[in-house]
Design an enzyme around this catalytic site. Sequence first.
Site, PDB file in Angstrom:
ATOM      1  N   HIS A 209       0.799  -1.236   0.000  1.00 16.50           N
ATOM      2  CA  HIS A 209       0.000   0.000   0.000  1.00 16.50           C
ATOM      3  C   HIS A 209       0.828   1.281   0.000  1.00 16.50           C
ATOM      4  O   HIS A 209       0.278   2.371  -0.020  1.00 16.50           O
ATOM      5  CB  HIS A 209      -0.940   0.018   1.199  1.00 16.50           C
TER       6      HIS A 209
HETATM    7  C1  UD1 Z   1      -2.024   5.304   6.234  1.00 18.82           C
HETATM    8  C2  UD1 Z   1      -0.697   5.804   6.791  1.00 18.82           C
HETATM    9  C3  UD1 Z   1       0.366   4.745   6.582  1.00 18.82           C
HETATM   10  C4  UD1 Z   1      -0.074   3.408   7.148  1.00 18.82           C
HETATM   11  C5  UD1 Z   1      -1.420   3.038   6.533  1.00 18.82           C
HETATM   12  C6  UD1 Z   1      -1.943   1.738   7.064  1.00 18.82           C
HETATM   13  C7  UD1 Z   1      -0.292   8.228   6.653  1.00 18.82           C
HETATM   14  C8  UD1 Z   1       0.457   9.281   5.930  1.00 18.82           C
HETATM   15  N1  UD1 Z   1      -0.238   6.998   6.105  1.00 18.82           N
HETATM   16  O1  UD1 Z   1      -1.843   5.150   4.825  1.00 18.82           O
HETATM   17  O2  UD1 Z   1       1.542   5.131   7.247  1.00 18.82           O
HETATM   18  O3  UD1 Z   1       0.892   2.437   6.840  1.00 18.82           O
HETATM   19  O4  UD1 Z   1      -2.349   4.078   6.828  1.00 18.82           O
HETATM   20  O5  UD1 Z   1      -3.116   1.370   6.395  1.00 18.82           O
HETATM   21  O6  UD1 Z   1      -0.893   8.501   7.662  1.00 18.82           O
HETATM   22  N2  UD1 Z   1      -9.359   4.546   2.422  1.00 18.82           N
HETATM   23  C9  UD1 Z   1     -10.549   3.863   2.419  1.00 18.82           C
HETATM   24  N3  UD1 Z   1     -11.058   3.467   3.638  1.00 18.82           N
HETATM   25  C10 UD1 Z   1     -10.445   3.733   4.807  1.00 18.82           C
HETATM   26  C11 UD1 Z   1      -9.243   4.450   4.792  1.00 18.82           C
HETATM   27  C12 UD1 Z   1      -8.703   4.835   3.598  1.00 18.82           C
HETATM   28  O7  UD1 Z   1     -11.135   3.603   1.383  1.00 18.82           O
HETATM   29  O8  UD1 Z   1     -10.969   3.332   5.864  1.00 18.82           O
HETATM   30  C13 UD1 Z   1      -8.753   4.945   1.118  1.00 18.82           C
HETATM   31  C14 UD1 Z   1      -9.072   6.349   0.727  1.00 18.82           C
HETATM   32  O9  UD1 Z   1      -9.200   6.396  -0.655  1.00 18.82           O
HETATM   33  C15 UD1 Z   1      -7.820   7.112   1.101  1.00 18.82           C
HETATM   34  C16 UD1 Z   1      -6.743   6.060   0.863  1.00 18.82           C
HETATM   35  O10 UD1 Z   1      -7.354   4.829   1.202  1.00 18.82           O
HETATM   36  O11 UD1 Z   1      -7.683   8.250   0.313  1.00 18.82           O
HETATM   37  C17 UD1 Z   1      -5.526   6.258   1.694  1.00 18.82           C
HETATM   38  O12 UD1 Z   1      -5.862   6.453   3.084  1.00 18.82           O
HETATM   39  P1  UD1 Z   1      -4.899   7.348   4.007  1.00 18.82           P
HETATM   40  O13 UD1 Z   1      -5.369   7.310   5.412  1.00 18.82           O
HETATM   41  O14 UD1 Z   1      -4.700   8.679   3.378  1.00 18.82           O
HETATM   42  O15 UD1 Z   1      -3.501   6.627   3.879  1.00 18.82           O
HETATM   43  P2  UD1 Z   1      -3.078   5.089   3.846  1.00 18.82           P
HETATM   44  O16 UD1 Z   1      -2.544   4.786   2.508  1.00 18.82           O
HETATM   45  O17 UD1 Z   1      -4.150   4.208   4.400  1.00 18.82           O
END
Ligand code: UD1
Length: 374
Positions: A209
């Site tokens: 991811h």
């Molecule tokens: C975040 C953390 C990363 C961690 C990861 C674990 C930061 C900068 N990154 O990354 O360090 O390793 O979490 O998972 O804080 N989304 C969903 N559902 C959710 C959450 C996210 O669909 O419940 C999708 C959304 O499109 C979102 C994308 O995933 O834009 C990324 O989510 P985000 O929290 O920005 O970062 P992660 O890649 O999950």
Amino acid sequence: MKKIKIISVVGARPNFMKVAPLEREFAKLPHIFEHLICHTGQHYDYEMSQSFFDDLGLSKPSFYLGAGSGSHGEQTGKILIEFEKVCQTAKPDLVIVVGDVNSTIAATLVAVKMGIKTAHIEAGLRSFDRTMPEEINRIATDSICDYFFVTEESGVKNLLREGRSPEKIFFVGNTMIDSLIGILPKIDKSKILENLNISPKTFALMTLHRPSNVDSKKQLSKIVEIIRFIAEKITIVFPIHPRTKKNLEKLSLLSELEEIPNLIQTEPLGYIDFIKLMKNSRFVITDSGGIQEETTFLQIPCLTLRTTTERPITTEIGTNRLVPPVKEKIIEAIIETLNQPNVESAIPPLWDGKTAERIVNIIANVIFKNRINK
Ligand code: UD1
């Protein structure tokens, strides 16, 4: 005597297992502590959040900030605004932040500026790669927070080199491993192997991811090609993170992935199912931070598709191996791992299931001065 009021901040999937053991330890000392959980809402899907509360027995958060997804600025900004309100009304004596996600730095900024004591669990880790958002979160958090709880010796060295005072640094071990040790007796009840129709040690478990691996079409197409190669050698179980799923869809690579034989795709899994798969896998392929540590503890070979790690102990004495996300290097590493499944390894110091107990003792007796004996 007035209780010590603590707010622990969680937001994203890897935070929940780091706070659950602390909650249990605080609950053993109800006359000393009032411990509350604040969930920023950075992760909000059931599989990314609530399922972990259920599996870990974490209590319902007292505060939910509903930050959701967005750009780094948007997400961090929403948490700043909402967490400040929480601190203004709740007036905690200590804020605990964990890990390196956007929720970590946002909550730290708020608490420190309000003059609230702030402790960072998993402090001091450094990948020395400033293109990783987590590295910026780690450096920024540690440069302003008050107390540092460290999982491995490299963290102590990094903090000292950056000028943090030694009496604020506590090498205590890893609360994520506390949770792992706690969950192991429960994985027998998971039916995930039967549900996916796979037998122990006949498959590789994969998670990907990191933005550097999944955000660009160039890199993600290479990853799909690499997956196709690995699947020719061994069945792959791939629980797909929402970020990766969205990019596969957006970049029109999902159907290509779906056509790969021997690849079992799943939704993001709950903690118990995931650990059951990890423990029964032949090896793990990942770009996660925490999984490098969990595989080291379980002594399962781990190939980390990155060029750096902020958790060097996992490569020095653990089962982790860094493999640049380039086809030839990965192929070489997979073949070696399949031919030599038993890596000689050791479990890092203080990864013994008692880290949360040590942290709570330090909070009571060092940060708030001899409270357990009063
Ligand atoms: C975040 C953390 C990363 C961690 C990861 C674990 C930061 C900068 N990154 O990354 O360090 O390793 O979490 O998972 O804080 N989304 C969903 N559902 C959710 C959450 C996210 O669909 O419940 C999708 C959304 O499109 C979102 C994308 O995933 O834009 C990324 O989510 P985000 O929290 O920005 O970062 P992660 O890649 O999950």
